[in-house]
Design a protein around this motif. Sequence first.
Motif, PDB file in Angstrom:
ATOM      1  N   ASN A  19       2.355   4.339 -15.814  1.00 56.51           N
ATOM      2  CA  ASN A  19       1.253   5.079 -14.929  1.00 56.51           C
ATOM      3  C   ASN A  19      -0.278   4.830 -15.440  1.00 56.51           C
ATOM      4  N   LEU A  20      -0.241   4.973 -16.898  1.00 51.13           N
ATOM      5  CA  LEU A  20      -1.510   4.666 -17.433  1.00 51.13           C
ATOM      6  C   LEU A  20      -2.144   3.310 -17.185  1.00 51.13           C
ATOM      7  N   ILE A  21      -1.185   2.109 -17.083  1.00 51.33           N
ATOM      8  CA  ILE A  21      -1.542   0.967 -16.586  1.00 51.33           C
ATOM      9  C   ILE A  21      -2.070   0.894 -15.382  1.00 51.33           C
ATOM     10  N   CYS A  22      -1.527   1.639 -14.522  1.00 52.01           N
ATOM     11  CA  CYS A  22      -1.819   1.611 -13.098  1.00 52.01           C
ATOM     12  C   CYS A  22      -3.345   2.169 -12.935  1.00 52.01           C
ATOM     13  N   GLU A  23      -3.515   3.208 -13.834  1.00 44.50           N
ATOM     14  CA  GLU A  23      -4.697   3.910 -13.630  1.00 44.50           C
ATOM     15  C   GLU A  23      -6.009   3.068 -14.326  1.00 44.50           C
ATOM     16  N   GLU A  24      -5.641   2.197 -15.288  1.00 43.10           N
ATOM     17  CA  GLU A  24      -6.627   1.342 -16.066  1.00 43.10           C
ATOM     18  C   GLU A  24      -7.035   0.283 -15.208  1.00 43.10           C
ATOM     19  N   ILE A  25      -5.955  -0.251 -14.364  1.00 44.12           N
ATOM     20  CA  ILE A  25      -6.299  -1.320 -13.285  1.00 44.12           C
ATOM     21  C   ILE A  25      -7.369  -0.785 -12.334  1.00 44.12           C
ATOM     22  N   ARG A  26      -6.951   0.430 -11.940  1.00 41.12           N
ATOM     23  CA  ARG A  26      -7.817   1.024 -10.924  1.00 41.12           C
ATOM     24  C   ARG A  26      -8.890   1.344 -11.278  1.00 41.12           C
ATOM     25  N   ALA A  27      -9.317   1.689 -12.407  1.00 41.23           N
ATOM     26  CA  ALA A  27     -10.753   2.074 -13.030  1.00 41.23           C
ATOM     27  C   ALA A  27     -11.204   0.751 -13.564  1.00 41.23           C
ATOM     28  N   GLY A  28     -10.833  -0.362 -13.498  1.00 41.50           N
ATOM     29  CA  GLY A  28     -11.235  -1.830 -13.851  1.00 41.50           C
ATOM     30  C   GLY A  28     -11.381  -1.703 -15.253  1.00 41.50           C
ATOM     31  N   LYS A  29     -10.381  -1.377 -15.862  1.00 48.19           N
ATOM     32  CA  LYS A  29     -10.560  -1.291 -17.388  1.00 48.19           C
ATOM     33  C   LYS A  29      -9.322  -2.468 -17.854  1.00 48.19           C
ATOM     34  N   ARG A  30      -8.984  -3.265 -17.072  1.00 44.67           N
ATOM     35  CA  ARG A  30      -7.908  -4.282 -17.542  1.00 44.67           C
ATOM     36  C   ARG A  30      -8.484  -5.645 -16.866  1.00 44.67           C
ATOM     37  N   GLY A  31      -8.273  -6.595 -17.371  1.00 45.02           N
ATOM     38  CA  GLY A  31      -8.934  -7.974 -16.819  1.00 45.02           C
ATOM     39  C   GLY A  31      -8.216  -8.492 -15.496  1.00 45.02           C
ATOM     40  N   PRO A  32      -9.250  -9.338 -14.762  1.00 41.70           N
ATOM     41  CA  PRO A  32      -8.807  -9.773 -13.324  1.00 41.70           C
ATOM     42  C   PRO A  32      -7.142 -10.349 -13.305  1.00 41.70           C
ATOM     43  N   GLU A  33      -6.621 -10.708 -14.611  1.00 38.96           N
ATOM     44  CA  GLU A  33      -5.348 -11.179 -14.299  1.00 38.96           C
ATOM     45  C   GLU A  33      -4.345  -9.993 -14.109  1.00 38.96           C
ATOM     46  N   TRP A  34      -4.778  -8.803 -14.058  1.00 43.45           N
ATOM     47  CA  TRP A  34      -3.780  -7.607 -14.030  1.00 43.45           C
ATOM     48  C   TRP A  34      -4.230  -7.236 -12.362  1.00 43.45           C
ATOM     49  N   LEU A  35      -3.257  -7.231 -11.890  1.00 44.44           N
ATOM     50  CA  LEU A  35      -3.308  -6.593 -10.330  1.00 44.44           C
ATOM     51  C   LEU A  35      -2.330  -5.603  -9.982  1.00 44.44           C
ATOM     52  N   GLU A  36      -2.505  -4.466  -9.402  1.00 48.74           N
ATOM     53  CA  GLU A  36      -1.709  -3.711  -8.958  1.00 48.74           C
ATOM     54  C   GLU A  36      -1.376  -3.731  -7.355  1.00 48.74           C
ATOM     55  N   PHE A  37      -0.178  -3.582  -7.166  1.00 48.44           N
ATOM     56  CA  PHE A  37       0.502  -3.685  -5.663  1.00 48.44           C
ATOM     57  C   PHE A  37       0.956  -2.272  -5.378  1.00 48.44           C
ATOM     58  N   THR A  38       1.216  -1.936  -4.042  1.00 50.62           N
ATOM     59  CA  THR A  38       1.576  -0.740  -3.613  1.00 50.62           C
ATOM     60  C   THR A  38       2.538  -1.033  -2.710  1.00 50.62           C
ATOM     61  N   GLY A  39       3.636  -0.050  -2.426  1.00 55.05           N
ATOM     62  CA  GLY A  39       4.549  -0.116  -1.224  1.00 55.05           C
ATOM     63  C   GLY A  39       5.361   0.984  -1.183  1.00 55.05           C
ATOM     64  N   THR A  40       6.037   1.283   0.068  1.00 49.94           N
ATOM     65  CA  THR A  40       6.998   2.223   0.052  1.00 49.94           C
ATOM     66  C   THR A  40       8.076   1.947   0.860  1.00 49.94           C
ATOM     67  N   ALA A  41       9.049   2.424   1.330  1.00 52.24           N
ATOM     68  CA  ALA A  41      10.124   1.995   2.021  1.00 52.24           C
ATOM     69  C   ALA A  41       9.887   2.065   3.555  1.00 52.24           C
ATOM     70  N   TYR A  42       8.824   2.507   3.936  1.00 48.88           N
ATOM     71  CA  TYR A  42       8.111   2.314   5.249  1.00 48.88           C
ATOM     72  C   TYR A  42       7.511   0.779   5.536  1.00 48.88           C
ATOM     73  N   ASP A  43       7.379   0.308   4.424  1.00 52.40           N
ATOM     74  CA  ASP A  43       6.872  -1.279   4.220  1.00 52.40           C
ATOM     75  C   ASP A  43       8.202  -2.341   4.440  1.00 52.40           C
ATOM     76  N   ASN A  44       9.286  -1.727   4.310  1.00 51.42           N
ATOM     77  CA  ASN A  44      10.540  -2.554   4.504  1.00 51.42           C
ATOM     78  C   ASN A  44      11.028  -2.639   5.806  1.00 51.42           C
ATOM     79  N   PRO A  45      10.810  -3.782   6.554  1.00 52.21           N
ATOM     80  CA  PRO A  45      10.822  -4.149   7.846  1.00 52.21           C
ATOM     81  C   PRO A  45      12.383  -4.028   8.123  1.00 52.21           C
ATOM     82  N   ALA A  46      13.416  -3.992   7.065  1.00 50.92           N
ATOM     83  CA  ALA A  46      14.950  -3.878   7.329  1.00 50.92           C
ATOM     84  C   ALA A  46      15.563  -2.767   7.530  1.00 50.92           C
ATOM     85  N   LEU A  47      14.554  -1.721   7.299  1.00 52.55           N
ATOM     86  CA  LEU A  47      14.790  -0.286   7.354  1.00 52.55           C
ATOM     87  C   LEU A  47      14.274   0.563   8.582  1.00 52.55           C
ATOM     88  N   SER A  48      15.138   1.234   9.202  1.00 58.63           N
ATOM     89  CA  SER A  48      14.528   2.101  10.339  1.00 58.63           C
ATOM     90  C   SER A  48      13.635   3.162  10.009  1.00 58.63           C
TER      91      SER A  48
END
Length: 250
Positions: free
Chosen positions: A190-219
């Motif tokens: 969680n802390l790493i995610c927060e640091e990425i969102r706050a711009g406290k980590r370098g450009p090589e660090w990138l956060e991605f998000t997703g839920t089951a609703y993004d899975n087209p194989a599920l209804s």
Amino acid sequence: MTVAAARTELILPEPIGKQAEWLASRASRKVLRVGRRGTKSRFAMLAAVVGHGEGVDGQREFPGILERGDVVWVAQDYPSLTTVMWREEFVPRFGHLPWVTLNAQDHFVSVRGRGTLYLRSAEAIEGIRGIGKRLVGVIVDEAAHLDLERALLDVILPALLDNEAWLILMSTTNAGPDGNPQHRVPSYFNLICEEIRAGKRGPEWLEFTGTAYDNPALSKAGIDELVGEYADGSVALQQEVYAALLRAGV
């Protein structure tokens, strides 16, 4: 996606949902904050085998085991990997190939003349040190539920530095302690995610998000039914399904 060799074929699934975006990203430190059934495990399997990151002339910038080198997949414990990934992904896809060795006892998949994917529990993470210069990448599964700080600082990041290797951290979220001896909250993931969102980590660090609703194989109806089983205001719903970054101590 098919790789042909010696009259046999390795058939891999095509990327679905957000997987194509995650695979194409040129970030060498990918952090996936993704809920259950959000397709992160299948993405990690593709990244480990064929690589990820858009490179030159169709080649992946960050190689997988089919190109060269070895990848380590770390989970909290072996059952997390062997129950699902080993039996449902690796054995059906690799088990019939004469140019691939599957070792169920030592938990590795080795492609002759190419590379090896090692499955390791967090308790056996020290074994990463022994791989040496062939290490090209590390995947940490359910990273918010193991002592990620120790794993990264003591073992993984030094190994990555030696080889300029890539890193994938993926997990649902955890506002509570993650196994660190001090029982600090929230989890280091969680802390790493927060640091990425706050711009406290370098450009090589990138956060991605997703839920089951993004899975087209599920209804959608099936996901709605699952969500409906949780109590209103459920912390488990927010973290396990939506991978929300809740306040520490919740």
